[in-house]
Design a protein around this motif. Structure first.
Motif, PDB file in Angstrom:
ATOM      1  N   ARG A  81       0.906  -1.263  -0.192  1.00 23.34           N
ATOM      2  CA  ARG A  81       0.025   0.142   0.053  1.00 23.34           C
ATOM      3  C   ARG A  81       0.958   1.188   0.104  1.00 23.34           C
ATOM      4  O   ARG A  81       0.529   2.288  -0.948  1.00 23.34           O
ATOM      5  CB  ARG A  81      -1.015  -0.054   1.056  1.00 23.34           C
ATOM      6  CG  ARG A  81      -1.638   1.249   1.180  1.00 23.34           C
ATOM      7  CD  ARG A  81      -2.551   1.250   2.585  1.00 23.34           C
ATOM      8  NE  ARG A  81      -3.610   0.255   2.510  1.00 23.34           N
ATOM      9  CZ  ARG A  81      -4.659   0.544   1.606  1.00 23.34           C
ATOM     10  NH1 ARG A  81      -4.821   1.947   1.227  1.00 23.34           N
ATOM     11  NH2 ARG A  81      -5.766  -0.362   1.683  1.00 23.34           N
ATOM     12  N   GLY A  82       1.584   1.370   0.845  1.00 23.37           N
ATOM     13  CA  GLY A  82       2.463   2.602   1.088  1.00 23.37           C
ATOM     14  C   GLY A  82       3.485   2.941  -0.337  1.00 23.37           C
ATOM     15  O   GLY A  82       3.241   4.020  -0.766  1.00 23.37           O
ATOM     16  N   PHE A  83       4.002   1.632  -0.849  1.00 16.53           N
ATOM     17  CA  PHE A  83       4.772   2.141  -2.048  1.00 16.53           C
ATOM     18  C   PHE A  83       3.705   2.517  -3.305  1.00 16.53           C
ATOM     19  O   PHE A  83       3.926   3.611  -3.981  1.00 16.53           O
ATOM     20  CB  PHE A  83       5.216   0.819  -2.441  1.00 16.53           C
ATOM     21  CG  PHE A  83       5.966   0.755  -3.680  1.00 16.53           C
ATOM     22  CD1 PHE A  83       7.128   1.357  -4.137  1.00 16.53           C
ATOM     23  CD2 PHE A  83       5.298   0.226  -5.034  1.00 16.53           C
ATOM     24  CE1 PHE A  83       7.848   1.361  -5.376  1.00 16.53           C
ATOM     25  CE2 PHE A  83       5.953   0.412  -6.101  1.00 16.53           C
ATOM     26  CZ  PHE A  83       7.165   0.855  -6.319  1.00 16.53           C
ATOM     27  N   ILE A  84       2.494   1.927  -3.274  1.00  9.52           N
ATOM     28  CA  ILE A  84       1.608   2.356  -4.387  1.00  9.52           C
ATOM     29  C   ILE A  84       1.201   3.589  -4.175  1.00  9.52           C
ATOM     30  O   ILE A  84       1.024   4.547  -5.297  1.00  9.52           O
ATOM     31  CB  ILE A  84       0.537   1.377  -4.339  1.00  9.52           C
ATOM     32  CG1 ILE A  84       0.851   0.005  -4.766  1.00  9.52           C
ATOM     33  CG2 ILE A  84      -0.577   1.859  -5.370  1.00  9.52           C
ATOM     34  CD1 ILE A  84      -0.035  -1.196  -4.648  1.00  9.52           C
ATOM     35  N   VAL A  85       0.870   4.117  -2.959  1.00 11.40           N
ATOM     36  CA  VAL A  85       0.187   5.529  -2.885  1.00 11.40           C
ATOM     37  C   VAL A  85       1.486   6.627  -3.012  1.00 11.40           C
ATOM     38  O   VAL A  85       1.137   7.478  -3.544  1.00 11.40           O
ATOM     39  CB  VAL A  85      -0.189   5.505  -1.478  1.00 11.40           C
ATOM     40  CG1 VAL A  85      -1.041   6.797  -1.260  1.00 11.40           C
ATOM     41  CG2 VAL A  85      -1.588   4.835  -1.290  1.00 11.40           C
ATOM     42  N   ALA A  86       2.521   6.045  -2.452  1.00  3.00           N
ATOM     43  CA  ALA A  86       3.776   7.092  -2.952  1.00  3.00           C
ATOM     44  C   ALA A  86       3.932   7.303  -4.316  1.00  3.00           C
ATOM     45  O   ALA A  86       4.267   8.376  -4.865  1.00  3.00           O
ATOM     46  CB  ALA A  86       5.030   6.582  -2.259  1.00  3.00           C
ATOM     47  N   CYS A  87       3.869   6.156  -4.851  1.00  5.91           N
ATOM     48  CA  CYS A  87       3.938   6.417  -6.844  1.00  5.91           C
ATOM     49  C   CYS A  87       2.726   7.319  -7.155  1.00  5.91           C
ATOM     50  O   CYS A  87       3.146   8.020  -8.133  1.00  5.91           O
ATOM     51  CB  CYS A  87       4.015   5.018  -7.292  1.00  5.91           C
ATOM     52  SG  CYS A  87       5.299   3.918  -6.876  1.00  5.91           S
TER      53      CYS A  87
END
Length: 119
Positions: A81-87
């Protein structure tokens, strides 16, 4: 010390060193996923802590991630989740907007505005 993620001369994110390392580690790990092999993530290392971001490649990569089992599998989605949202935040800062294609992705896009304030 920090990492730098830039589009040309424009810095779109400069996280602390450990945060940047974790982000890149997740990007590398997801790159090993069968459904994402061969899909460029749009992140090119210029130096060990400076990455050039290709917005179109990152957008294509995120579309592939969002339609893969990374998002369909509940545990995998939550871990990523955090990676996707940061992207998604970086894409918006680079002037590229992508939209969710189904309701199971909507929560990731809704988290973008809160993450933007944190980044």
């Amino acid at each position: 010390m920090s990492y730098v993620f830039a589009v040309g001369d424009d810095v779109i994110w400069d996280p602390a060193l450990r945060v940047g390392k974790l982000f890149i580690a997740i990007a590398d790990s997801l790159g090993d996923h069968d459904e994402l092999k061969g899909v460029r993530n749009g992140l090119s290392m210029m130096t060990s802590d400076y990455y050039n971001v290709n917005p179109q490649e990152l957008a294509d990569y995120m579309r592939a991630v969002l339609t893969s089992s990374v998002v369909r599998n509940r545990a995998y989605k939550e871990l990523s989740r955090g990676f996707i949202v940061a992207c998604l935040v970086m894409l918006e800062r680079a002037g590229v907007t992508i939209e969710p294609v189904n309701d199971s992705q909507r929560d990731l896009f809704e988290a973008k505005s809160e993450m933007m304030r944190a980044m």
